[in-house]
Design a protein around this motif. Sequence first.
Motif, short mmCIF file in Angstrom:
data_model
loop_
_atom_site.label_atom_id
_atom_site.label_comp_id
_atom_site.label_asym_id
_atom_site.label_seq_id
_atom_site.Cartn_x
_atom_site.Cartn_y
_atom_site.Cartn_z
N ALA A 186 8.97 -10.28 11.80
CA ALA A 186 7.49 -9.78 11.87
C ALA A 186 7.87 -8.12 11.86
O ALA A 186 8.07 -7.50 12.76
N GLU A 187 7.71 -7.68 10.60
CA GLU A 187 8.23 -6.15 10.50
C GLU A 187 7.14 -5.70 9.33
O GLU A 187 6.78 -6.28 8.42
N GLN A 188 7.09 -4.03 9.12
CA GLN A 188 6.43 -3.51 8.34
C GLN A 188 6.84 -3.91 6.94
O GLN A 188 8.24 -3.81 6.78
N HIS A 189 5.98 -4.10 5.90
CA HIS A 189 6.70 -4.19 4.22
C HIS A 189 5.80 -3.17 3.49
O HIS A 189 5.35 -3.84 2.37
N GLY A 190 5.89 -2.01 3.90
CA GLY A 190 5.08 -1.13 3.13
C GLY A 190 3.68 -1.20 3.00
O GLY A 190 3.01 -1.98 3.72
N THR A 212 5.56 -10.85 6.04
CA THR A 212 6.05 -11.44 4.54
C THR A 212 7.09 -12.05 4.81
O THR A 212 7.37 -13.32 4.31
N ASP A 213 8.31 -11.71 5.68
CA ASP A 213 9.57 -12.32 5.75
C ASP A 213 9.42 -13.73 6.33
O ASP A 213 10.32 -14.89 6.28
N ALA A 214 8.32 -13.82 7.11
CA ALA A 214 8.20 -15.39 7.71
C ALA A 214 7.19 -16.07 6.79
O ALA A 214 7.59 -17.54 6.62
N ASN A 242 15.96 -18.70 5.41
CA ASN A 242 15.79 -17.51 5.71
C ASN A 242 14.79 -16.68 4.86
O ASN A 242 15.01 -16.64 3.59
N GLY A 243 14.03 -15.65 5.48
CA GLY A 243 13.31 -14.78 4.73
C GLY A 243 13.68 -13.25 4.86
O GLY A 243 12.97 -12.40 4.36
N HIS A 244 14.60 -13.16 5.73
CA HIS A 244 15.04 -11.69 6.40
C HIS A 244 16.65 -11.22 6.18
O HIS A 244 17.40 -11.92 7.19
N GLN A 254 14.73 -2.95 -2.41
CA GLN A 254 15.53 -3.56 -1.27
C GLN A 254 14.74 -4.11 -0.01
O GLN A 254 15.13 -4.91 0.50
N HIS A 255 13.68 -3.45 -0.06
CA HIS A 255 12.75 -4.00 1.14
C HIS A 255 11.40 -3.72 0.55
O HIS A 255 10.88 -2.70 0.08
N ALA A 256 10.39 -4.64 0.89
CA ALA A 256 9.11 -4.80 0.56
C ALA A 256 9.30 -4.97 -0.92
O ALA A 256 8.68 -4.20 -1.93
N SER A 258 9.14 -9.18 -5.39
CA SER A 258 9.23 -10.75 -5.33
C SER A 258 8.72 -11.11 -3.95
O SER A 258 7.79 -11.97 -4.10
N GLU A 259 9.05 -10.60 -3.00
CA GLU A 259 8.44 -11.17 -1.77
C GLU A 259 7.15 -10.94 -1.50
O GLU A 259 6.26 -11.78 -1.15
N VAL A 260 6.71 -9.78 -2.02
CA VAL A 260 5.18 -9.37 -1.90
C VAL A 260 4.33 -10.39 -2.77
O VAL A 260 3.34 -10.82 -2.50
NI NI Z 1 11.04 -8.69 3.54
#
Ligand code: NI
Length: 248
Positions: free
Chosen positions: A28-32, A39-41, A108-110, A166-168, A171-173
């Motif tokens: 549970a973390e900021q994604h921009g 996002t990661d969950a 895993n998502g993170h 590499q973050h946000a 693809s993940e968004v």
């Molecule tokens: Ni992520």
Amino acid sequence: MQLQQATWQEVERYLQTSTGIIMPIGSAEQHGPNGMIGTDAICPEVIAKGLGEAAGAMVAPTISVGIAQHHLGFAGSMCLRPSTLIALMRDYIVSLSRHGFDRFFFLNGHGGNIATVHAAFAEVHSEVSMLTREAARPIRCTLSNWWDSKGVQKISKELYGDDEGQHATCSEVSVTQFAYPDMIKNANFEGRAPAYSGIHDADDYRRRYPDGRIGSLPSLSTPEAGKRLYDASINDLKDTYRAFLTED
Ligand code: NI
């Protein structure tokens, strides 16, 4: 089948056909500016659900908070200390193993979870190894990152190239936009985010990457791309999961 929607009798019947279970784990973390905190969950959760249907596998409740101390400079981010995540995973695994589950497929998502997840596997294996032979229950654990699948990598490269970041990431968004099309956010991006230059603590992260992104341009994300990535991931993971079940 999702564990939380099953009755205990359904779980008992499932266990006569398979002792495998998919364990989604995220953060549970900021994604921009346009990425959801979850996002990661969300990504491993929706992919696990699809994979569960495709492979006829049970899916456990998602571990939605993970190792994310470096994101705490942004509102809403949460994190577990590594020791807490290890204890939590140990309890998930041991309680499920009491019923007969013995193949734990962590999806895993993170990236920040990887080292700690492996430490948790070592914790569980230590516990089993230290029991007497009669009491020990064989337990196998493995970790797959949804974005590592060949099909996902190919599509990410084709659609986004270096803008993937590499973050946000784009693809993940995209996968979250596919999962929650009513929740797509608009945001103004001023070009590419800073390239990766290391990560230390939360204040350091915020100073290096002011809007939270690392190297990505997720204004390029679309729910259509998310659907392609979702399908590709499930297609690859199906084989990985089946192979894991047959391991000694
Ligand atoms: Ni992520």
